[in-house]
Design an enzyme around this catalytic site. Sequence first.
Site, PDB file in Angstrom:
ATOM      1  N   ASP A  83       0.828  -1.211   0.000  1.00 20.22           N
ATOM      2  CA  ASP A  83       0.000   0.000   0.000  1.00 20.22           C
ATOM      3  C   ASP A  83       0.861   1.260   0.000  1.00 20.22           C
ATOM      4  OD1 ASP A  83      -2.449   1.282  -0.061  1.00 20.22           O
ATOM      5  OD2 ASP A  83      -2.633   1.349   2.125  1.00 20.22           O
ATOM      6  N   ASN A 108       1.094   3.514  -2.974  1.00 21.99           N
ATOM      7  CA  ASN A 108       1.523   4.015  -4.284  1.00 21.99           C
ATOM      8  C   ASN A 108       0.940   5.398  -4.583  1.00 21.99           C
ATOM      9  OD1 ASN A 108       2.699   1.526  -4.621  1.00 21.99           O
ATOM     10  ND2 ASN A 108       1.227   0.766  -6.119  1.00 21.99           N
ATOM     11  N   ARG A 129      -0.077   7.759  -2.442  1.00 16.63           N
ATOM     12  CA  ARG A 129       0.563   8.807  -1.623  1.00 16.63           C
ATOM     13  C   ARG A 129       1.994   9.059  -2.078  1.00 16.63           C
ATOM     14  NH1 ARG A 129      -0.995   5.865   3.665  1.00 16.63           N
ATOM     15  NH2 ARG A 129      -1.603   4.302   2.112  1.00 16.63           N
ATOM     16  N   TRP A 130       2.665   8.027  -2.515  1.00 16.49           N
ATOM     17  CA  TRP A 130       4.038   8.180  -3.022  1.00 16.49           C
ATOM     18  C   TRP A 130       4.034   9.139  -4.213  1.00 16.49           C
ATOM     19  CZ3 TRP A 130       6.782   7.444  -7.506  1.00 16.49           C
ATOM     20  CH2 TRP A 130       8.182   7.301  -7.399  1.00 16.49           C
ATOM     21  N   HIS A 190       1.898   3.758  -9.227  1.00 11.90           N
ATOM     22  CA  HIS A 190       1.723   2.322  -9.492  1.00 11.90           C
ATOM     23  C   HIS A 190       2.924   1.783 -10.271  1.00 11.90           C
ATOM     24  CE1 HIS A 190      -2.077   2.208  -7.600  1.00 11.90           C
ATOM     25  NE2 HIS A 190      -2.696   2.971  -8.485  1.00 11.90           N
ATOM     26  N   SER A 248      -7.261  -5.689  -5.306  1.00 10.54           N
ATOM     27  CA  SER A 248      -8.322  -6.308  -4.509  1.00 10.54           C
ATOM     28  C   SER A 248      -9.648  -6.320  -5.274  1.00 10.54           C
ATOM     29  CB  SER A 248      -8.505  -5.542  -3.197  1.00 10.54           C
ATOM     30  OG  SER A 248      -9.171  -4.311  -3.432  1.00 10.54           O
ATOM     31  N   GLU A 250     -12.158  -4.982  -4.327  1.00 13.09           N
ATOM     32  CA  GLU A 250     -12.736  -3.644  -4.160  1.00 13.09           C
ATOM     33  C   GLU A 250     -12.042  -2.598  -5.022  1.00 13.09           C
ATOM     34  OE1 GLU A 250     -14.087  -6.252  -1.498  1.00 13.09           O
ATOM     35  OE2 GLU A 250     -11.996  -5.677  -1.337  1.00 13.09           O
ATOM     36  N   TRP A 273     -11.627  -2.446  -8.076  1.00 13.85           N
ATOM     37  CA  TRP A 273     -12.339  -2.149  -9.333  1.00 13.85           C
ATOM     38  C   TRP A 273     -13.133  -0.853  -9.219  1.00 13.85           C
ATOM     39  CZ3 TRP A 273     -11.057  -4.833 -13.485  1.00 13.85           C
ATOM     40  CH2 TRP A 273     -10.659  -6.162 -13.368  1.00 13.85           C
ATOM     41  N   LEU A 287      11.403 -20.172  -4.653  1.00 13.41           N
ATOM     42  CA  LEU A 287      10.360 -19.366  -3.998  1.00 13.41           C
ATOM     43  C   LEU A 287       9.013 -19.549  -4.698  1.00 13.41           C
ATOM     44  CD1 LEU A 287       9.870 -16.758  -2.031  1.00 13.41           C
ATOM     45  CD2 LEU A 287       9.952 -15.502  -4.172  1.00 13.41           C
ATOM     46  N   ARG A 343       2.241  -4.766   6.130  1.00 10.21           N
ATOM     47  CA  ARG A 343       1.489  -3.734   5.401  1.00 10.21           C
ATOM     48  C   ARG A 343       2.330  -2.475   5.354  1.00 10.21           C
ATOM     49  NH1 ARG A 343      -4.680  -2.443   4.617  1.00 10.21           N
ATOM     50  NH2 ARG A 343      -4.443  -0.576   3.374  1.00 10.21           N
ATOM     51  N   GLU A 403       1.850 -13.024  12.377  1.00  5.54           N
ATOM     52  CA  GLU A 403       2.366 -11.817  13.037  1.00  5.54           C
ATOM     53  C   GLU A 403       2.174 -10.660  12.068  1.00  5.54           C
ATOM     54  OE1 GLU A 403       3.370 -11.697  16.162  1.00  5.54           O
ATOM     55  OE2 GLU A 403       2.924 -13.843  16.289  1.00  5.54           O
TER      56      GLU A 403
HETATM   57  C1  IPE Z   1      -5.176  -2.839  -0.192  1.00  2.21           C
HETATM   58  O1  IPE Z   1      -4.943  -1.490  -0.321  1.00  2.21           O
HETATM   59  C2  IPE Z   1      -5.171  -3.498  -1.552  1.00  2.21           C
HETATM   60  C3  IPE Z   1      -3.866  -3.625  -2.192  1.00  2.21           C
HETATM   61  C4  IPE Z   1      -2.735  -3.232  -1.692  1.00  2.21           C
HETATM   62  C5  IPE Z   1      -3.883  -4.269  -3.473  1.00  2.21           C
HETATM   63  P1  IPE Z   1      -6.139  -0.451  -0.446  1.00  2.21           P
HETATM   64  O2  IPE Z   1      -5.529   0.896  -0.592  1.00  2.21           O
HETATM   65  O3  IPE Z   1      -7.082  -0.873  -1.512  1.00  2.21           O
HETATM   66  O4  IPE Z   1      -6.871  -0.601   0.958  1.00  2.21           O
HETATM   67  P2  IPE Z   1      -7.766   0.432   1.771  1.00  2.21           P
HETATM   68  O5  IPE Z   1      -8.787   0.986   0.811  1.00  2.21           O
HETATM   69  O6  IPE Z   1      -6.860   1.500   2.273  1.00  2.21           O
HETATM   70  O7  IPE Z   1      -8.345  -0.357   2.895  1.00  2.21           O
HETATM   71  C1  IPE Z   2      -1.729   0.255  -3.325  1.00  3.25           C
HETATM   72  O1  IPE Z   2      -1.458   1.608  -3.370  1.00  3.25           O
HETATM   73  C2  IPE Z   2      -1.855  -0.332  -4.705  1.00  3.25           C
HETATM   74  C3  IPE Z   2      -3.203  -0.782  -5.061  1.00  3.25           C
HETATM   75  C4  IPE Z   2      -4.238  -0.768  -4.282  1.00  3.25           C
HETATM   76  C5  IPE Z   2      -3.362  -1.299  -6.405  1.00  3.25           C
HETATM   77  P1  IPE Z   2      -2.634   2.673  -3.284  1.00  3.25           P
HETATM   78  O2  IPE Z   2      -2.963   3.113  -4.677  1.00  3.25           O
HETATM   79  O3  IPE Z   2      -3.779   2.190  -2.488  1.00  3.25           O
HETATM   80  O4  IPE Z   2      -1.888   3.847  -2.526  1.00  3.25           O
HETATM   81  P2  IPE Z   2      -2.519   4.870  -1.483  1.00  3.25           P
HETATM   82  O5  IPE Z   2      -3.073   4.079  -0.349  1.00  3.25           O
HETATM   83  O6  IPE Z   2      -3.598   5.608  -2.218  1.00  3.25           O
HETATM   84  O7  IPE Z   2      -1.399   5.750  -1.087  1.00  3.25           O
HETATM   85 MG    MG Z   3      -4.182   2.341  -0.474  1.00  6.63          MG
END
Ligand code: IPE
Ligand code: IPE
Ligand code: MG
Length: 244
Positions: free
Chosen positions: A27, A29, A31-32, A44, A72, A74, A76, A138, A191, A210
């Site tokens: 998680d 990308n 914000r980065w 991404h 995920s 979600e 989509w 792996l 995470r 853990e």
């Molecule tokens: C979880 O991150 C899904 C992936 C890293 C693929 P999300 O950014 O979708 O999760 P929420 O919305 O913060 O819970």
């Molecule tokens: C996780 O990074 C990648 C996917 C969910 C595909 P995010 O795109 O959720 O990054 P943030 O949480 O918005 O920073």
């Molecule tokens: Mg995210």
Amino acid sequence: MTVNPEASRRIENAKNTVPHHVAIIMDGNGRWAESRGLDVSEGHHAGFENLRRVVADLAERGVAYLTLYAFSTENWDRPESEVNGILALAIAVIAHEAEQLNENGVRIKHLGRVDRLSAELREELERAVENTASNTGLTLGIAFDYGGRAEIANAARQMIEDGVPIDEINESKFVEYLYTADMPDVDLLIRTGGDFRISNFLLWQTAYSEFYTSETLWPDFYGEHIDMAFESFNERKRRFGKRI
Ligand code: IPE
Ligand code: IPE
Ligand code: MG
């Protein structure tokens, strides 16, 4: 009393061991990219670039199973342009990386739904899975269009479709029907991006994992960040519900 030898062995060896199965919620990308004034697609892109580093880092440290949450059920619901960008990136990355991973002995598995993927992505994934099926290095689980609830519901449906008798339905039978059928439970769940939630990832397989969260955003999480996560893992006392 039933003794789970695998669990006992892990408790005894809890110090300075490499987690057998690491799962990562990749998680941060968005914000980065935002912090650099870039479009989310650049985030991404940087995230997928980091995949290569992390797979190599973990293979080098002796991890046997790595599961990465890439998309995920979600996700989509994000803007269409972002979703399309992720799908295109996924196709490009698999097409580009699968051969090298194969040469490195990595066995690729896809965890998740296939029916909503484009034909091109499905074919790339299927080819990567087939070509690497007999590798013994792996095991890399790619969770794409993955949801823990969908996985559990799907397992129940498949068992009914297969006519599994009701008295044979138990925890070990369920495990056979999960996307992760031949993979062990997760030892260390990481995470990145600072949040403390599971976001529908590996709900069944993380029952006694853990949990480690890092403020570091996914594109920057590799090398010493992994060492820090492993150090934290080694400080934990895993009890699996027992009095020890
Ligand atoms: C979880 O991150 C899904 C992936 C890293 C693929 P999300 O950014 O979708 O999760 P929420 O919305 O913060 O819970
Ligand atoms: C996780 O990074 C990648 C996917 C969910 C595909 P995010 O795109 O959720 O990054 P943030 O949480 O918005 O920073
Ligand atoms: Mg995210």
